[in-house]
Enzyme design. Structure first.
Site, PDB file in Angstrom:
ATOM      1  N   GLY A 183     -29.242  -5.116 -18.594  1.00 35.07           N
ATOM      2  CA  GLY A 183     -30.502  -4.416 -18.826  1.00 35.07           C
ATOM      3  C   GLY A 183     -31.595  -5.272 -19.438  1.00 35.07           C
ATOM      4  O   GLY A 183     -32.531  -4.749 -20.046  1.00 35.07           O
ATOM      5  N   SER A 184     -31.525  -6.594 -19.224  1.00 36.67           N
ATOM      6  CA  SER A 184     -32.606  -7.415 -19.789  1.00 36.67           C
ATOM      7  C   SER A 184     -33.938  -7.117 -19.099  1.00 36.67           C
ATOM      8  O   SER A 184     -34.996  -7.169 -19.730  1.00 36.67           O
ATOM      9  CB  SER A 184     -32.265  -8.908 -19.732  1.00 36.67           C
ATOM     10  N   ILE A 203     -28.244   3.875  -3.060  1.00 34.08           N
ATOM     11  CA  ILE A 203     -28.919   5.150  -3.335  1.00 34.08           C
ATOM     12  C   ILE A 203     -28.627   6.129  -2.191  1.00 34.08           C
ATOM     13  O   ILE A 203     -28.884   5.810  -1.026  1.00 34.08           O
ATOM     14  CB  ILE A 203     -30.449   4.921  -3.466  1.00 34.08           C
ATOM     15  N   ASN A 245     -36.723  -1.457  -5.830  1.00 33.71           N
ATOM     16  CA  ASN A 245     -35.597  -2.255  -6.323  1.00 33.71           C
ATOM     17  C   ASN A 245     -36.047  -3.699  -6.484  1.00 33.71           C
ATOM     18  O   ASN A 245     -36.950  -4.155  -5.786  1.00 33.71           O
ATOM     19  CB  ASN A 245     -34.453  -2.196  -5.291  1.00 33.71           C
ATOM     20  N   HIS A 287     -34.446  -7.519  -6.188  1.00 39.70           N
ATOM     21  CA  HIS A 287     -33.268  -8.265  -5.720  1.00 39.70           C
ATOM     22  C   HIS A 287     -33.460  -9.733  -6.104  1.00 39.70           C
ATOM     23  O   HIS A 287     -34.545 -10.286  -5.909  1.00 39.70           O
ATOM     24  CB  HIS A 287     -33.114  -8.114  -4.207  1.00 39.70           C
ATOM     25  N   ASP A 332     -30.783  -3.098   0.426  1.00 42.05           N
ATOM     26  CA  ASP A 332     -31.705  -4.247   0.458  1.00 42.05           C
ATOM     27  C   ASP A 332     -32.526  -4.360   1.740  1.00 42.05           C
ATOM     28  O   ASP A 332     -32.966  -5.442   2.104  1.00 42.05           O
ATOM     29  CB  ASP A 332     -30.937  -5.567   0.249  1.00 42.05           C
ATOM     30  N   GLU A 334     -38.380 -12.680 -12.656  1.00 42.35           N
ATOM     31  CA  GLU A 334     -38.304 -11.216 -12.758  1.00 42.35           C
ATOM     32  C   GLU A 334     -39.111 -10.722 -13.956  1.00 42.35           C
ATOM     33  O   GLU A 334     -39.895  -9.771 -13.845  1.00 42.35           O
ATOM     34  CB  GLU A 334     -36.843 -10.769 -12.875  1.00 42.35           C
TER      35      GLU A 334
HETATM   36  C1  GAR Z   1     -31.226  -8.946 -11.986  1.00 42.26           C
HETATM   37  O1  GAR Z   1     -31.277 -10.325 -11.732  1.00 42.26           O
HETATM   38  C2  GAR Z   1     -31.494  -8.160 -10.729  1.00 42.26           C
HETATM   39  O2  GAR Z   1     -32.362  -8.802  -9.845  1.00 42.26           O
HETATM   40  C3  GAR Z   1     -30.119  -8.064 -10.138  1.00 42.26           C
HETATM   41  O3  GAR Z   1     -29.277  -7.829 -11.225  1.00 42.26           O
HETATM   42  C4  GAR Z   1     -29.791  -8.531 -12.353  1.00 42.26           C
HETATM   43  C5  GAR Z   1     -29.754  -7.606 -13.540  1.00 42.26           C
HETATM   44  O4  GAR Z   1     -30.044  -8.306 -14.706  1.00 42.26           O
HETATM   45  N1  GAR Z   1     -30.040  -7.019  -9.159  1.00 42.26           N
HETATM   46  C6  GAR Z   1     -29.234  -7.087  -8.101  1.00 42.26           C
HETATM   47  O5  GAR Z   1     -28.494  -8.022  -7.906  1.00 42.26           O
HETATM   48  C7  GAR Z   1     -29.314  -5.885  -7.157  1.00 42.26           C
HETATM   49  N2  GAR Z   1     -28.661  -6.184  -5.930  1.00 42.26           N
HETATM   50  P1  GAR Z   1     -30.371  -7.517 -16.049  1.00 42.26           P
HETATM   51  O6  GAR Z   1     -29.313  -6.428 -16.190  1.00 42.26           O
HETATM   52  O7  GAR Z   1     -30.254  -8.557 -17.116  1.00 42.26           O
HETATM   53  O8  GAR Z   1     -31.742  -6.955 -15.915  1.00 42.26           O
END
Ligand code: GAR
Length: 191
Positions: free
Chosen positions: A14-15, A90, A104, A106, A147, A176
């Protein structure tokens, strides 16, 4: 702009959730109405406690076969639903209930390195193994296939020979944090 409500979905650390909450903290026009997770022990729940953001856990039945998550979402009345590190597909009922309102992020340049099983470090390991010279982030609308929804925004970063999957992950996370909240703000201002 009237107050806009966002609901975030996350499955792990969840960062990105924390970064988004910080970004909108002093913005009276945007409220993080809630964070929803499918993992009981996800670190994102601890972050929500610390950040004073309402959080809910749901199981597979609530999500896929019933109307529980759908009802919860209707009650939360989101202007935008944001998947920020959420790993389940989803269900179509949710996509249909919130047309063009679910996005989303990715951690790669779709259509490459997407689809079922491609998430988090798995993506960065595959990118490294294929000796890619660039990777990046893709923010896209969500449809009922992993995706594959329409792309809203992509940003690239270079990969050097010295990069490991871990340093690629760091570069992608930095992108991100820098871009995801801004794209959310832009979409909210367009609604
Ligand atoms: C993020 O890098 C996001 O892009 C990825 O999971 C990570 C979550 O990081 N999402 C996927 O891979 C979806 N297919 P976080 O929990 O530290 O935000």
């Amino acid at each position: 702009m009237a107050t806009k409500r966002i609901v975030l979905f996350a499955s792990g650390s969840g960062s990105n959730v924390e970064n988004i909450v910080h970004y909108f903290k002093d913005d009276e026009r945007v409220v993080v109405a809630a964070v929803l997770t499918n993992k009981k022990d996800a670190l994102v729940l601890d972050r929500c406690d610390r950040l004073n953001v309402p959080a809910f856990y749901f199981n597979k039945t609530a999500f896929s076969s019933g109307t529980a998550v759908l009802s919860l979402l209707r009650g939360l009345a989101p202007d935008l639903i944001v998947l920020a590190g959420f790993l389940w597909k989803i269900p179509e009922a949710l996509v249909l209930a919130f047309p063009k309102k679910i996005i989303n992020i990715h951690p790669a340049l779709l259509p490459h390195y997407g689809g079922k099983g491609m998430y988090g470090m798995r993506v960065h390991q595959a990118v490294k193994e294929n000796n890619e010279r660039e990777t990046g982030i893709t923010i896209h609308y969500v449809n009922a296939r992993y995706d594959e929804g329409a792309i809203i925004h992509q940003v690239k970063t270079h990969i050097t020979k010295e990069d490991s999957a871990a340093t690629i992950a760091e570069k992608v996370h930095a992108l991100e944090y820098a871009h995801f909240p801004k794209v959310i703000a832009q979409l909210l201002s367009d609604t």
